[in-house]
Write a protein that holds these residues in place. Structure first.
Motif, mmCIF file in Angstrom:
data_model
loop_
_atom_site.group_PDB
_atom_site.id
_atom_site.type_symbol
_atom_site.label_atom_id
_atom_site.label_comp_id
_atom_site.label_asym_id
_atom_site.label_seq_id
_atom_site.Cartn_x
_atom_site.Cartn_y
_atom_site.Cartn_z
ATOM 1 N N ASN A 112 0.740 -1.229 0.027
ATOM 2 C CA ASN A 112 -0.109 0.059 -0.006
ATOM 3 C C ASN A 112 0.786 1.199 -0.026
ATOM 4 O OD1 ASN A 112 -3.147 -0.598 0.090
ATOM 5 N ND2 ASN A 112 -2.081 -1.966 1.570
ATOM 6 N N ASN B 20 -5.232 5.975 -3.043
ATOM 7 C CA ASN B 20 -5.068 4.847 -1.793
ATOM 8 C C ASN B 20 -4.863 6.043 -0.648
ATOM 9 O OD1 ASN B 20 -5.008 2.637 -0.298
ATOM 10 N ND2 ASN B 20 -3.156 2.028 -1.151
ATOM 11 N N ASP C 53 -4.802 1.485 2.801
ATOM 12 C CA ASP C 53 -5.343 0.422 2.986
ATOM 13 C C ASP C 53 -6.282 -0.463 1.976
ATOM 14 O OD1 ASP C 53 -7.525 2.051 3.020
ATOM 15 O OD2 ASP C 53 -8.352 1.567 4.935
ATOM 16 N N TYR D 156 -5.432 -2.367 -0.593
ATOM 17 C CA TYR D 156 -5.090 -3.709 -1.353
ATOM 18 C C TYR D 156 -4.632 -4.429 -0.090
ATOM 19 C CZ TYR D 156 -4.586 -0.557 -5.544
ATOM 20 O OH TYR D 156 -5.130 0.217 -6.585
#
Length: 325
Positions: free
Chosen positions: A55, A62, A66, A68
């Protein structure tokens, strides 16, 4: 010849409940973590490190870092000679898969990453040591790595491989601590600055016989370059997300097993020589036994010698002499 060697691929999830199979090399990164009283906490901590690093690198869209998570599969390849039904554990690698929690998509990653091979143990821990025993000067045996390289290329070129995986494998290893690396001006958005070694290492030569080229890059916010072994074109054959999955996974393992290099408190400069005696480093909250790993390599090499090299010596010599990719 192609009817005399067949491959079987098995897959198991690498998560906090993973337990190594009887055929897995205990010195393999993920297997070594999954042992002892701290096994579950080791795995949980390592997987958390992988997700956090992923991440951090995949920072676009993003904001909370958080979006992925990375799922890992252990890919085990068993080899059967002449249809005898007696299989030998050929190699084990890791396959990454990325879960996008925002879109709900599951993205296929890269196969390879970590590389585990009993025959390589035999080459380095038995054959190479015996060849240099009581000799005043180190040398490499004739055809060193030829059999291993041809078996690997034969597998990658096989219908079995192509039925399971869309892209060629890519393997990510540590840099050599007896080579010096020079930073170039070539900068990739994910892989980072490219480094070039002052000379070829034995590992580099060994993997070349497997058909793999190598390039060295230090990803953003890393402290040392990684070695990326690949077929084809490293920068164009894989997407940024795929590359990030490999970096996050393999840099985590290197921080655990080689903290002197990959968890050092100083960042590699323009001219860099890795140092396994570097005391200025941090350790992870993960328990492992590096000394035990080195001792077990010899045991694993003897296993390959007893159950693969000797029983099939005549066939393997013929295969190595005749096979051309």
């Amino acid at each position: 010849m192609n009817k005399d060697i067949t491959f079987t691929i098995k897959s198991i999830r690498l998560d906090e409940n993973y337990q190594p199979s009887d055929s897995t090399r205990i010195t393999t990164n993920f297997a070594n973590l999954a042992r002892g009283e701290c096994r579950k906490q080791n795995l949980t901590n390592a997987l958390t490190m992988i997700d956090n690093r992923f991440n951090a690198l995949a920072s676009w869209d993003n904001p909370k870092a958080d979006r992925y998570s990375v799922e890992l599969e252990i890919i085990s390849v068993d080899l059967d000679i002449a249809g005898g039904g007696q299989t030998f554990p050929s190699i084990e690698v890791l396959k990454t898969n990325i879960v996008d929690h925002q879109s709900g998509e599951r993205i296929e990653g890269i196969v390879g990453n970590n590389f585990s091979s009993y025959v390589r143990d035999y080459d380095f821990s038995i054959l190479l040591l015996e060849h240099n025993k009581d000799k005043p000067q180190f040398s490499i045996p004739d055809n060193f790595g030829e059999l291993h390289g041809k078996l690997f290329k034969y597998f990658v070129d096989s219908a079995t491989y192509k039925a399971h995986f869309k892209k060629p494998p890519m393997i990510c290893l540590s840099v050599s601590d007896n080579k010096t690396y020079h930073r170039t001006e070539n900068l990739h958005p994910v892989l980072g600055f490219e480094y070039q070694p002052n000379e070829s290492s034995l590992t580099e030569q060994y993997f070349k016989k497997m058909g793999l080229a190598v390039r060295y890059f230090m990803p953003p916010n890393s402290v040392a370059p990684l070695a990326f072994y690949f077929f084809g074109d490293l920068l164009n054959d894989y997407t940024n997300i795929e590359l990030i999955s490999t970096i996050a996974t393999m840099e985590t393992f290197q921080k655990i097993y080689r903290p002197e290099i990959y968890n050092a408190n100083a960042v590699a400069g323009r001219l860099y020589q890795p140092n396994l005696k570097n005391s200025d480093h941090s350790v992870t909250q993960i328990v492992y036994d590096r000394e035990e790993r080195s001792k077990l390599a010899v045991k694993q090499g003897k296993f390959a010698q007893e159950y693969f090299i000797k029983p099939y010596q005549s066939f393997l010599e013929q295969f190595s002499a005749n096979y051309v990719l």
